[in-house]
Design an enzyme around this catalytic site. Structure first.
Site, PDB file in Angstrom:
ATOM      1  N   GLU A  75     -11.020 -10.740  -1.447  1.00  0.00           N
ATOM      2  CA  GLU A  75     -10.734  -9.939  -0.260  1.00  0.00           C
ATOM      3  C   GLU A  75     -12.026  -9.340   0.289  1.00  0.00           C
ATOM      4  O   GLU A  75     -12.485  -8.289  -0.198  1.00  0.00           O
ATOM      5  CB  GLU A  75      -9.790  -8.796  -0.618  1.00  0.00           C
ATOM      6  N   HIS A  91      -8.551  -3.287  -6.239  1.00  0.00           N
ATOM      7  CA  HIS A  91      -8.477  -3.369  -4.776  1.00  0.00           C
ATOM      8  C   HIS A  91      -9.610  -2.532  -4.180  1.00  0.00           C
ATOM      9  O   HIS A  91      -9.949  -1.467  -4.716  1.00  0.00           O
ATOM     10  CB  HIS A  91      -7.116  -2.854  -4.300  1.00  0.00           C
ATOM     11  N   LYS A  95       0.852  -1.193   0.000  1.00  0.00           N
ATOM     12  CA  LYS A  95       0.000   0.000   0.000  1.00  0.00           C
ATOM     13  C   LYS A  95       0.894   1.252   0.000  1.00  0.00           C
ATOM     14  O   LYS A  95       1.953   1.227  -0.620  1.00  0.00           O
ATOM     15  CB  LYS A  95      -0.973  -0.033   1.176  1.00  0.00           C
ATOM     16  N   GLU A 128      -9.713  -0.565  -1.795  1.00  0.00           N
ATOM     17  CA  GLU A 128      -9.357   0.829  -1.471  1.00  0.00           C
ATOM     18  C   GLU A 128      -9.416   1.709  -2.716  1.00  0.00           C
ATOM     19  O   GLU A 128      -9.768   2.879  -2.632  1.00  0.00           O
ATOM     20  CB  GLU A 128      -7.966   0.859  -0.804  1.00  0.00           C
ATOM     21  N   SER A 172      -6.439  -9.413   6.559  1.00  0.00           N
ATOM     22  CA  SER A 172      -5.908  -9.747   7.885  1.00  0.00           C
ATOM     23  C   SER A 172      -5.219 -11.118   7.935  1.00  0.00           C
ATOM     24  O   SER A 172      -5.320 -11.844   8.924  1.00  0.00           O
ATOM     25  CB  SER A 172      -7.009  -9.648   8.939  1.00  0.00           C
TER      26      SER A 172
HETATM   27  P1  PGA Z   1      -4.490  -6.574   5.295  1.00  0.00           P
HETATM   28  O1  PGA Z   1      -4.701  -6.031   3.814  1.00  0.00           O
HETATM   29  O2  PGA Z   1      -3.677  -7.839   5.196  1.00  0.00           O
HETATM   30  O3  PGA Z   1      -3.753  -5.476   6.025  1.00  0.00           O
HETATM   31  O4  PGA Z   1      -5.844  -6.855   5.853  1.00  0.00           O
HETATM   32  C1  PGA Z   1      -4.925  -6.890   2.733  1.00  0.00           C
HETATM   33  C2  PGA Z   1      -5.086  -6.106   1.460  1.00  0.00           C
HETATM   34  O5  PGA Z   1      -5.657  -5.005   1.487  1.00  0.00           O
HETATM   35  O6  PGA Z   1      -4.660  -6.550   0.376  1.00  0.00           O
END
Ligand code: PGA
Length: 261
Positions: free
Chosen positions: A173, A104, A14, A106, A219
């Site tokens: 995800e 993704h 990220k 985000e 996570s």
């Molecule tokens: P995280 O993120 O392992 O911190 O939950 C996963 C991702 O966004 O690809």
């Protein structure tokens, strides 16, 4: 995990680590993998640093022959031209980028990316010889109201833009599991990954469905990776927070050791 498909452990950094930190991190990660007898013929490792780190990452991976693939976190769906701030897939492939994350949650949330755009980005990556890692996943509300439907609709719409015969990776995800510390259970991950594989079978046929790697993300940590990897339809992980720590990421890559214990 299925022995037909080589597991992929992907670290999504990220917006963390500049190019100097990336150099130090990759050097240390490679030592750590070496110390734990990492075998790249068994498991594939890829890291996805920010754009500004890619040239440095390419240089260290190539000059020291590190067994680590490089990925990018986004790509333009256009090939070149007046698109201020965007990055063309061809620029990434000239930096030996092997993978690119598309869709993704985000980017869907903060940049309003739609499935159709994600599909076009996937197609642009493929044209430049880069494998897209297509992310799909539902919010908690969508799960409560629609069960397992949303990721399957996302996949269908994204693949509508992706040519037949293309190779890609899918990352399931669930939005509620990302960065929350609240991972899906291994059974929940398996259930959705199996639905995703069935959808792939319907859309692209048996050969593509059985060859495509489906990752779980959200996570993932060293203490839950082994359970995910024991699931027949989970072929790896997209790891965010835990990919920023050398020891933790090494343990995730070496999840087989956990299985053997
Ligand atoms: P995280 O993120 O392992 O911190 O939950 C996963 C991702 O966004 O690809």
């Amino acid at each position: 995990m299925n022995t037909q498909r080589k597991p992929l452990i992907a670290g999504n950094w990220k917006m963390n680590y500049d190019h100097l930190q990336a150099l130090a991190f990759l050097q240390k990660l490679s030592w750590s993998l070496k110390n734990t007898a990492y075998d790249s013929s068994v498991t594939e490792v890829a890291v996805f640093p920010p754009f500004t780190d890619l040239r440095s990452a390419q240089t260290i991976v190539a000059s020291e022959k590190l067994p680590i693939k490089i990925g990018a976190q986004d790509v333009s769906h256009e090939q070149s031209g007046a698109y201020t701030g965007d990055i063309a897939a061809a620029f990434l492939s000239s930096l030996d980028v092997s993978y690119v994350i598309v869709g993704h949650s985000e980017r869907r949330e903060y940049h309003a990316e739609t499935d159709s755009l994600v599909g076009k980005k996937s197609a642009a990556a493929l044209t430049a010889g880069i494998t897209p890692v297509i992310c799909v996943g539902e919010s908690l509300q969508q799960r409560e109201e629609q069960g397992t439907v949303v990721p399957l609709v996302q996949l269908t719409e994204v693949l509508a833009e992706v040519p037949e015969g293309a190779e890609f990776v899918i990352a399931y995800e669930p939005v509620w599991a990302i960065g929350s510390g609240q991972a899906a259970t291994a059974a929940q991950a398996q259930e959705m990954c199996s639905h995703i594989r069935s959808k792939l079978r319907e859309l692209r046929g048996e050969e593509v469905a059985s060859a495509t790697r489906i990752l779980y993300g959200g996570s993932v940590k060293s203490d839950n990776i082994a359970e995910f990897m024991q699931q027949p339809d989970v072929d790896g992980a997209l790891v965010g927070g835990a990919s920023l720590k050398i020891d933790e990421f090494t343990k995730i890559v070496q999840y087989q050791t956990g299985l053997a214990e």
